[in-house]
Design a protein around this motif. Structure first.
Motif, PDB file in Angstrom:
ATOM      1  N   ARG A 314       2.081 -10.164  -1.516  1.00  0.00           N
ATOM      2  CA  ARG A 314       2.472 -11.172  -2.495  1.00  0.00           C
ATOM      3  C   ARG A 314       3.559 -10.657  -3.438  1.00  0.00           C
ATOM      4  NH1 ARG A 314      -2.349 -12.530  -6.001  1.00  0.00           N
ATOM      5  NH2 ARG A 314      -3.181 -13.268  -4.006  1.00  0.00           N
ATOM      6  N   ASN A 315       3.542  -9.369  -3.730  1.00  0.00           N
ATOM      7  CA  ASN A 315       4.473  -8.795  -4.704  1.00  0.00           C
ATOM      8  C   ASN A 315       5.579  -7.950  -4.069  1.00  0.00           C
ATOM      9  OD1 ASN A 315       3.206  -9.354  -7.577  1.00  0.00           O
ATOM     10  ND2 ASN A 315       1.508  -8.865  -6.203  1.00  0.00           N
ATOM     11  N   ASN A 316       5.689  -8.008  -2.724  1.00  0.00           N
ATOM     12  CA  ASN A 316       6.745  -7.280  -2.001  1.00  0.00           C
ATOM     13  C   ASN A 316       6.786  -5.792  -2.349  1.00  0.00           C
ATOM     14  OD1 ASN A 316       7.800  -9.592  -0.616  1.00  0.00           O
ATOM     15  ND2 ASN A 316       8.779 -10.227  -2.525  1.00  0.00           N
ATOM     16  N   LEU A 317       5.611  -5.195  -2.414  1.00  0.00           N
ATOM     17  CA  LEU A 317       5.523  -3.756  -2.678  1.00  0.00           C
ATOM     18  C   LEU A 317       5.564  -2.980  -1.361  1.00  0.00           C
ATOM     19  CD1 LEU A 317       2.639  -3.788  -5.328  1.00  0.00           C
ATOM     20  CD2 LEU A 317       5.086  -3.535  -5.769  1.00  0.00           C
ATOM     21  N   PRO A 318       5.923  -1.697  -1.407  1.00  0.00           N
ATOM     22  CA  PRO A 318       5.893  -0.891  -0.175  1.00  0.00           C
ATOM     23  C   PRO A 318       4.510  -0.935   0.447  1.00  0.00           C
ATOM     24  CG  PRO A 318       7.001   0.302  -1.932  1.00  0.00           C
ATOM     25  CD  PRO A 318       6.421  -0.937  -2.559  1.00  0.00           C
ATOM     26  N   ARG A 319       4.469  -1.071   1.751  1.00  0.00           N
ATOM     27  CA  ARG A 319       3.204  -1.247   2.439  1.00  0.00           C
ATOM     28  C   ARG A 319       2.431   0.064   2.531  1.00  0.00           C
ATOM     29  NH1 ARG A 319       2.366  -4.214   8.322  1.00  0.00           N
ATOM     30  NH2 ARG A 319       0.105  -4.128   8.326  1.00  0.00           N
ATOM     31  N   ILE A 320       1.187   0.049   2.040  1.00  0.00           N
ATOM     32  CA  ILE A 320       0.277   1.189   2.189  1.00  0.00           C
ATOM     33  C   ILE A 320      -1.117   0.646   2.490  1.00  0.00           C
ATOM     34  CG2 ILE A 320       1.522   2.764   0.656  1.00  0.00           C
ATOM     35  CD1 ILE A 320      -0.664   2.121  -1.475  1.00  0.00           C
ATOM     36  N   THR A 321      -1.962   1.525   2.992  1.00  0.00           N
ATOM     37  CA  THR A 321      -3.369   1.182   3.202  1.00  0.00           C
ATOM     38  C   THR A 321      -4.169   1.759   2.030  1.00  0.00           C
ATOM     39  OG1 THR A 321      -3.877   3.222   4.400  1.00  0.00           O
ATOM     40  CG2 THR A 321      -3.039   1.349   5.687  1.00  0.00           C
ATOM     41  N   TRP A 322      -5.448   1.406   1.973  1.00  0.00           N
ATOM     42  CA  TRP A 322      -6.275   1.970   0.908  1.00  0.00           C
ATOM     43  C   TRP A 322      -6.356   3.493   1.029  1.00  0.00           C
ATOM     44  CZ3 TRP A 322      -7.956  -0.382  -3.349  1.00  0.00           C
ATOM     45  CH2 TRP A 322      -8.787   0.356  -4.191  1.00  0.00           C
ATOM     46  N   HIS A 323      -6.455   3.988   2.255  1.00  0.00           N
ATOM     47  CA  HIS A 323      -6.555   5.437   2.445  1.00  0.00           C
ATOM     48  C   HIS A 323      -5.284   6.147   1.970  1.00  0.00           C
ATOM     49  CE1 HIS A 323      -8.820   8.802   4.114  1.00  0.00           C
ATOM     50  NE2 HIS A 323      -7.676   9.290   4.575  1.00  0.00           N
ATOM     51  N   ASP A 324      -4.160   5.415   1.951  1.00  0.00           N
ATOM     52  CA  ASP A 324      -2.908   6.020   1.473  1.00  0.00           C
ATOM     53  C   ASP A 324      -2.954   6.325  -0.022  1.00  0.00           C
ATOM     54  OD1 ASP A 324      -1.754   5.985   3.986  1.00  0.00           O
ATOM     55  OD2 ASP A 324      -0.875   4.003   3.723  1.00  0.00           O
ATOM     56  N   LEU A 325      -3.868   5.676  -0.757  1.00  0.00           N
ATOM     57  CA  LEU A 325      -4.051   6.023  -2.172  1.00  0.00           C
ATOM     58  C   LEU A 325      -4.618   7.438  -2.286  1.00  0.00           C
ATOM     59  CD1 LEU A 325      -5.531   2.692  -3.572  1.00  0.00           C
ATOM     60  CD2 LEU A 325      -3.231   3.592  -3.963  1.00  0.00           C
ATOM     61  N   ARG A 326      -5.421   7.814  -1.309  1.00  0.00           N
ATOM     62  CA  ARG A 326      -5.934   9.198  -1.244  1.00  0.00           C
ATOM     63  C   ARG A 326      -4.778  10.166  -0.996  1.00  0.00           C
ATOM     64  NH1 ARG A 326     -10.593  12.355  -0.041  1.00  0.00           N
ATOM     65  NH2 ARG A 326     -10.491  13.560   1.893  1.00  0.00           N
ATOM     66  N   HIS A 327      -3.869   9.758  -0.099  1.00  0.00           N
ATOM     67  CA  HIS A 327      -2.677  10.571   0.134  1.00  0.00           C
ATOM     68  C   HIS A 327      -1.817  10.643  -1.134  1.00  0.00           C
ATOM     69  CE1 HIS A 327      -3.861  10.620   4.204  1.00  0.00           C
ATOM     70  NE2 HIS A 327      -3.312   9.488   4.588  1.00  0.00           N
ATOM     71  N   SER A 328      -1.781   9.550  -1.883  1.00  0.00           N
ATOM     72  CA  SER A 328      -0.991   9.503  -3.124  1.00  0.00           C
ATOM     73  C   SER A 328      -1.532  10.513  -4.131  1.00  0.00           C
ATOM     74  CB  SER A 328      -1.021   8.094  -3.720  1.00  0.00           C
ATOM     75  OG  SER A 328      -0.532   7.146  -2.790  1.00  0.00           O
ATOM     76  N   CYS A 329      -2.846  10.650  -4.166  1.00  0.00           N
ATOM     77  CA  CYS A 329      -3.478  11.647  -5.036  1.00  0.00           C
ATOM     78  C   CYS A 329      -3.024  13.048  -4.641  1.00  0.00           C
ATOM     79  CB  CYS A 329      -4.989  11.517  -4.940  1.00  0.00           C
ATOM     80  SG  CYS A 329      -5.904  12.818  -5.809  1.00  0.00           S
TER      81      CYS A 329
END
Length: 380
Positions: A314-329
């Motif tokens: 909806r907000n045209n953000l870069p596509r990530i999965t929930w698990h990618d938030l773990r990678h972001s950490c």
């Protein structure tokens, strides 16, 4: 040594012999005609040797039927989540692939297994989209297949496990992992401020939790006095939803410091749950979980993932999965100059090699920054 004779039936030489007091008939496939008797006798010898080495070689045991029976035996004998995983592999993948082949248990060779692996690697998705499964997924299929054949070896239905010789095809060159920078995470948090997902994203980014660990976080795991957050409980869904006092591995059982911002956030969630309880009265569910809907029921395990995907689109953000938030950490910790060993402990990896394999290219980015800080310190 077994002894047998040739008999003629429907114009074909038949190998006839006795085993455990029972008469066995097996076609040689050689026609009864002049000059073929010697060939039929040679084939008789081969059949007797084959049967002597594996008496069940010609038993009509369907591989698919045996897989179903094996699955039935496993139910109740193993952890329910493990069983649901096995069930999905057998019923959704293995049986649909092997059923049209109509193979007996004794006929399945390592070549059949390798063809299965190759097919799943390229065409294994079940969601209607093109593409195959990951190599890790295929390894899990291989574990199930091997267990089925090990059971058959134990029961002396086959002599060897064909999975021992089957190789999983090499995966295509792995792609870099996806992750958000701290600026991108902040943008996401600003967009979802005020909705339940906000706090889930915030805590996942800071602690690098797996989704099952996040939705499985309970109030009893938060020690406000000691200032700790203990990860020791999960909620997972694999056909059914299961709550269990168990994480992915022993290393995944870990204790975090209760960060000041997280403390304030959790206290706000606690106050909201008190208000919801007053509002819903007897209908309110005292589940004991941190992340619940207004009625107190914990969120379905895939809620965070599905909600995140909708917001990103909806907000045209870069596509990530929930698990990618773990990678972001992990990426944020690397940028703060923490070592791979520190990050491995923070994320709850069983082995530092896992961390190294996943974040090798991030580590190189980190090392380039280190190198640049040294560049020019000395004259060449």
């Amino acid at each position: 040594m077994l002894k047998g004779s040739l008999q003629e039936k429907n114009g074909i030489y038949q190998a006839v012999f006795y085993y455990n007091g029972k008469q066995k008939w097996k076609s040689t496939g050689i026609k009864v005609q002049r000059g073929n008797k010697r060939k039929a006798q040679q084939r008789l010898k081969e059949i007797l040797l084959e049967y002597e080495s594996n008496p069940h070689m010609y038993d009509k045991i369907s591989f698919v039927d045996y897989s179903r029976k094996w699955l039935e035996k496993e139910e109740g004998a193993i952890d329910i989540i493990t069983f649901e995983s096995y069930k999905q592999h057998v019923e959704k993948h293995i049986i649909p692939y092997f059923e049209p082949l109509d193979l007996r248990l004794q006929q399945v060779t390592f070549e059949h297994i390798e063809k299965y692996y190759s097919y799943k690697l390229h065409n294994g998705r079940l969601d209607g989209k093109k593409g195959g499964l990951s190599r890790d997924s295929i390894k899990r299929h291989g574990v199930v297949l091997s267990l089925i054949f090990k059971d058959a070896v134990k029961r002396e239905l086959i002599k060897q496990n064909p999975c021992e010789f089957a190789k999983i095809p090499k995966a295509q060159k792995s792609k870099n992992i996806n992750y958000y920078t701290k600026e991108q995470c902040q943008t996401l948090l600003d967009i979802i401020k005020g909705e339940p997902l906000h706090d889930m994203v915030y805590i996942t980014f800071l602690y690098g939790l797996r989704r099952s660990e996040l939705v499985g976080l309970r109030w009893r795991d938060i020690n406000f006095s000691a200032g700790t957050v203990t990860i020791c409980h999960t909620i997972v869904a694999n056909g059914i939803v299961v709550e269990k006092d168990k994480t992915k591995s022993q290393a995944s059982n870990r204790v975090y410091p209760l960060l000041d911002d997280v403390r304030e956030m959790l206290l706000n969630i606690k106050e909201k749950q008190k208000a919801d309880k007053k509002l819903y009265g007897k209908k309110y569910i005292n589940s004991g979980y941190v992340f619940t809907n207004e009625e107190g029921k914990p969120y379905y395990p895939d809620y965070p993932s599905k909600r995140l995907i909708k917001i990103i689109k909806r907000n045209n953000l870069p596509r990530i999965t929930w698990h990618d938030l773990r990678h972001s950490c992990a990426s944020a910790l690397l940028n703060e100059n923490w070592s791979m060993k520190d990050i491995s402990d923070w994320l709850g990896h069983a082995d530092i090699s896992t961390t190294m394999n996943i974040y090798a290219h991030l580590d190189m980015t980190h090392k380039r920054k280190m190198g640049n800080s040294l560049n020019g310190l000395l004259k060449a």
